[in-house]
Enzyme design. Structure first.
Site, PDB file in Angstrom:
ATOM      1  N   LYS A  22       1.592   4.299  -3.141  1.00 49.42           N
ATOM      2  CA  LYS A  22       1.540   5.754  -2.929  1.00 49.42           C
ATOM      3  C   LYS A  22       2.875   6.412  -3.282  1.00 49.42           C
ATOM      4  O   LYS A  22       2.901   7.515  -3.843  1.00 49.42           O
ATOM      5  CB  LYS A  22       1.152   6.048  -1.480  1.00 49.42           C
ATOM      6  CG  LYS A  22      -0.258   5.576  -1.148  1.00 49.42           C
ATOM      7  CD  LYS A  22      -0.540   5.585   0.346  1.00 49.42           C
ATOM      8  CE  LYS A  22      -1.915   5.018   0.647  1.00 49.42           C
ATOM      9  NZ  LYS A  22      -2.180   4.915   2.104  1.00 49.42           N
TER      10      LYS A  22
ATOM     11  N   ASP B 187       0.832  -1.202   0.000  1.00 54.29           N
ATOM     12  CA  ASP B 187       0.000   0.000   0.000  1.00 54.29           C
ATOM     13  C   ASP B 187       0.870   1.257   0.000  1.00 54.29           C
ATOM     14  O   ASP B 187       0.654   2.182  -0.801  1.00 54.29           O
ATOM     15  CB  ASP B 187      -0.912  -0.011   1.223  1.00 54.29           C
ATOM     16  CG  ASP B 187      -1.787   1.229   1.309  1.00 54.29           C
ATOM     17  OD1 ASP B 187      -2.843   1.260   0.656  1.00 54.29           O
ATOM     18  OD2 ASP B 187      -1.410   2.171   2.032  1.00 54.29           O
TER      19      ASP B 187
END
Length: 292
Positions: free
Chosen positions: A105, A101
């Site tokens: 980003k 995750d």
């Protein structure tokens, strides 16, 4: 407009092409750091500046787990269950705890700032699921906090990047960022070091970012980055770095330590090759980069 970080990270280039082809714009404020307007800050507030480095706590689930281990003395499994019970972690939190995750980003921020497209394989994130109780105990003994940091930076015209747990010194701007809070530190030529923090997730924070994108689109704004395109380096620090080291049988051999306890120490600055040799000659040695 999307809040889907995985979509933007893996197909952002194609989506940009389609948006340009059909006269549209791709916006994704809600895909990175939730309620922190970091995309808009980079595109607008720091548009005249040259960004050299971005480093952040970009995953609230991992940060909550690390905080619970540090402050409550919980095991990793107990901290994860607590995060799930409070709704901070999904039923399947694998992408959070192994760093995927945060890596998505960072891929988005790297493309936005440095105009380079990274793949997940190139980034090769390291998560928090492998950290041992010994490392947490040593970090606490030294007054350090372990955080999952996602960083991308320029060095000598080359691009470096890393997603990995780091032991932070109390003077570090992200040392006090606990719980599910996200934070981003930007180093740039004109502004210097600036820090942005806020909720990394949640319905209201995400909705605010989505509505901010809608407002920009309604004004006809086209959001693009302004930094130079850099050559890609190997994704690891080029310079020497200090490490927190733990060995269950005592201090590691082969180094002189000015800072040490019985079974843990803070190393002098080491190159990646130095660290590799140290591990090879000290079976059972565990290491964690020191973020000072």
């Amino acid at each position: 407009m999307t809040a889907n970080k995985g979509l933007v990270a893996t197909a952002g280039t194609e989506l940009d092409r389609l948006a340009e082809l059909y006269g549209g714009a791709l916006t994704y404020e809600a895909a990175v750091a939730g309620g922190i307007p970091i995309i808009r800050t980079i595109n607008e507030g720091l548009a005249p500046d040259r960004i050299r480095r971005v480093s952040g706590i970009l995953n609230g689930t991992s940060n909550y787990i690390l905080t619970a281990i540090d402050q409550e003395g919980l095991s990793f499994d107990a901290a994860l269950k607590e995060a799930q019970a409070k709704g901070f972690a999904e039923a399947n939190p694998i992408k959070d705890v192994i760093g995927i995750d945060a890596a998505y980003k960072l891929i988005i921020l790297t493309k936005l700032i440095f105009h380079r497209t990274l793949s997940l394989a190139q980034l090769a994130p390291t998560g928090i699921d492998h950290l041992s109780p010994r490392l947490f105990a040593a970090a606490k003994e030294w007054g350090l906090k372990i955080k999952l940091l996602a960083s991308t930076w320029e060095s000598r015209g080359q691009l470096n990047y890393q997603v990995a747990p780091v032991a932070l010194n109390p003077s570090h701007p992200l040392y006090q960022v606990d719980g599910v809070t996200n934070a981003v530190v930007i180093d740039s030529d004109l502004v210097g070091t600036s820090t942005y923090l806020g909720p990394g997730a949640g319905g209201k924070a995400t909705a605010n970012s989505v509505l901010a994108d809608l407002a920009s689109l309604s004004r006809g704004e086209q959001l693009t980055g302004s930094s130079a395109c850099l050559r890609i380096e190997n994704g690891r620090p080029l310079t020497k770095q200090r490490y927190l080291v733990v060995n269950p049988t005592g201090l590691p051999t082969g180094l002189q330590f000015s800072d040490r306890h019985a079974t843990s120490a803070l190393t002098p600055a080491l190159t990646p090759t130095d660290l590799q040799r140290l591990r090879a000659t000290n079976p059972g040695l565990e290491t964690l980069a020191l973020g000072e």
